[in-house]
Design an enzyme around this catalytic site. Structure first.
Site, short mmCIF file in Angstrom:
data_model
loop_
_atom_site.label_atom_id
_atom_site.label_comp_id
_atom_site.label_asym_id
_atom_site.label_seq_id
_atom_site.Cartn_x
_atom_site.Cartn_y
_atom_site.Cartn_z
N GLY A 110 0.88 -1.18 0.00
CA GLY A 110 0.00 0.00 0.00
C GLY A 110 0.91 1.22 0.00
CG LEU A 160 12.46 10.53 -15.06
CD1 LEU A 160 13.61 11.38 -15.60
CD2 LEU A 160 11.33 10.49 -16.09
CG ASP A 181 5.27 3.53 -2.29
OD1 ASP A 181 4.79 4.55 -2.82
OD2 ASP A 181 4.79 2.40 -2.45
O1 RIB Z 1 3.64 1.66 -4.78
C1 RIB Z 1 3.54 0.28 -4.61
C2 RIB Z 1 2.25 -0.06 -3.93
O2 RIB Z 1 1.18 0.34 -4.75
C3 RIB Z 1 2.04 -1.52 -3.67
O3 RIB Z 1 2.50 -1.90 -2.40
C4 RIB Z 1 0.55 -1.71 -3.89
O4 RIB Z 1 -0.12 -2.16 -2.77
C5 RIB Z 1 0.03 -0.37 -4.37
O5 RIB Z 1 -0.56 0.36 -3.37
#
Ligand code: RIB
Length: 305
Positions: free
Chosen positions: A40, A221, A252
């Site tokens: 997530g 990128l 992330d």
């Molecule tokens: O950015 C990667 C994430 O996007 C994954 O962990 C998936 O769950 C989505 O939310």
């Protein structure tokens, strides 16, 4: 002085399939392997910042089910405060990720409990947000709630970073409230209505978005690097060259790294330099949160400049 990062966003239970290629219509394709991983975008960004040592709070929802329990336990294990993650009757969100041999990913999400986040959840985190220096948001909870959260976070004195992913039209007024907007090349293409394929396109796109929104902009990128527009000055930051295995959560990890580095007093541009080291480690392991580095690992890579 405000010390915290508060992430308002999604928590997903990810299934990452390692596959040689995408299946054809009607074909059943055997996967090489499957990894189950806490994910997530919201939780991933929270976990990366927490793994680096920042006090991190998460606001969101998971289901009252086994996956929800696994996600809460993972976030807590990595140091994220989950007091404001509410359990609800909707099933926990999921990520289904097809990971190709070259490290690229094709992902789908099931929104589930992430779409149960309410304005009251934001209100209940008011005291935390009043002690937060950076509020981090993505677009995996209802847009109405996201906009409310942006408004409240600003009102309560936070700097706001919006990872506008997955891409979706959002009123310009809310984008203008964000201090930092982060996009990958696909998302940048969606918002700018131009192709963003390389450094040149990203420089142009970042400058354009910065002018439109009055915010600082980061366009990532992938293995090429990232372009950052800070106070109108556009800089390209090349990626660290590594043997990528799987890229889920790399963006992330980058954002969690930016949060940590901003808190350490770095400029946004230098924060992006630090963040490239975080995502470089993340892509060398399978899954999202479990793959993200602790501070020592990033420092080690930083030394190898
Ligand atoms: O950015 C990667 C994430 O996007 C994954 O962990 C998936 O769950 C989505 O939310």
């Amino acid at each position: 002085m405000r010390e915290k990062i508060t992430v308002i966003g999604s928590l997903n239970y990810d299934i990452v399939l390692k596959i040689p290629r995408l299946p054809e219509c009607g074909e059943t394709l055997p996967a090489d392997s499957a990894v189950f991983s806490p994910g997530g975008k919201g939780a991933n960004q929270a976990v990366q910042a927490a793994k680096l040592g920042v006090p991190v709070h998460m606001v969101g929802c998971v289901g009252d089910d086994g996956h929800g329990q696994i996600l809460l336990e993972a976030a807590r294990r990595y140091g994220v405060d989950t007091e404001h993650v509410r359990r609800c009757k909707e099933p926990t969100g999921m990520g289904i990720i097809n990971a190709m041999e070259d490290g690229s990913v094709f992902a789908c999400i099931v929104r589930g409990a992430n779409f149960a986040v309410k304005k009251e959840d934001i209100d209940q985190a008011k005291e935390i947000l009043k002690d937060t220096f950076l509020a981090v948001l993505q677009m995996e909870i209802p847009q109405e709630i996201n906009c409310y959260a942006i408004e409240k976070a600003k009102e309560w004195g936070c700097k706001v970073l919006l990872n506008a992913a997955p891409a979706e039209e959002i009123p310009l007024d809310y984008l203008k409230m964000c201090d930092i907007i982060v996009l990958n090349e696909v998302e940048a293409g969606f918002y700018l209505k131009i192709d963003v394929k390389n450094e040149k396109d990203a420089r142009k796109g970042a400058a354009l978005l910065a002018e439109t929104c009055g915010s600082d902009i980061i366009i990532t990128l992938g293995k090429t690097g990232a372009v950052v527009s800070e106070g109108g000055k556009v800089t390209f930051i090349p990626s660290r060259k590594v043997e990528a295995i799987e890229a889920t959560g790399a963006g992330d990890s980058f954002i969690g790294g930016v949060g940590y580095a901003l808190k350490s007093g770095k400029s946004l541009t230098d924060a992006c330099r630090f963040a490239t080291c975080c995502s470089a480690v993340t892509v060398c392991r399978m899954g999202a949160q479990d793959a993200m580095p602790f501070l020592e690992e990033v420092m080690e890579l930083e030394k190898q400049r």
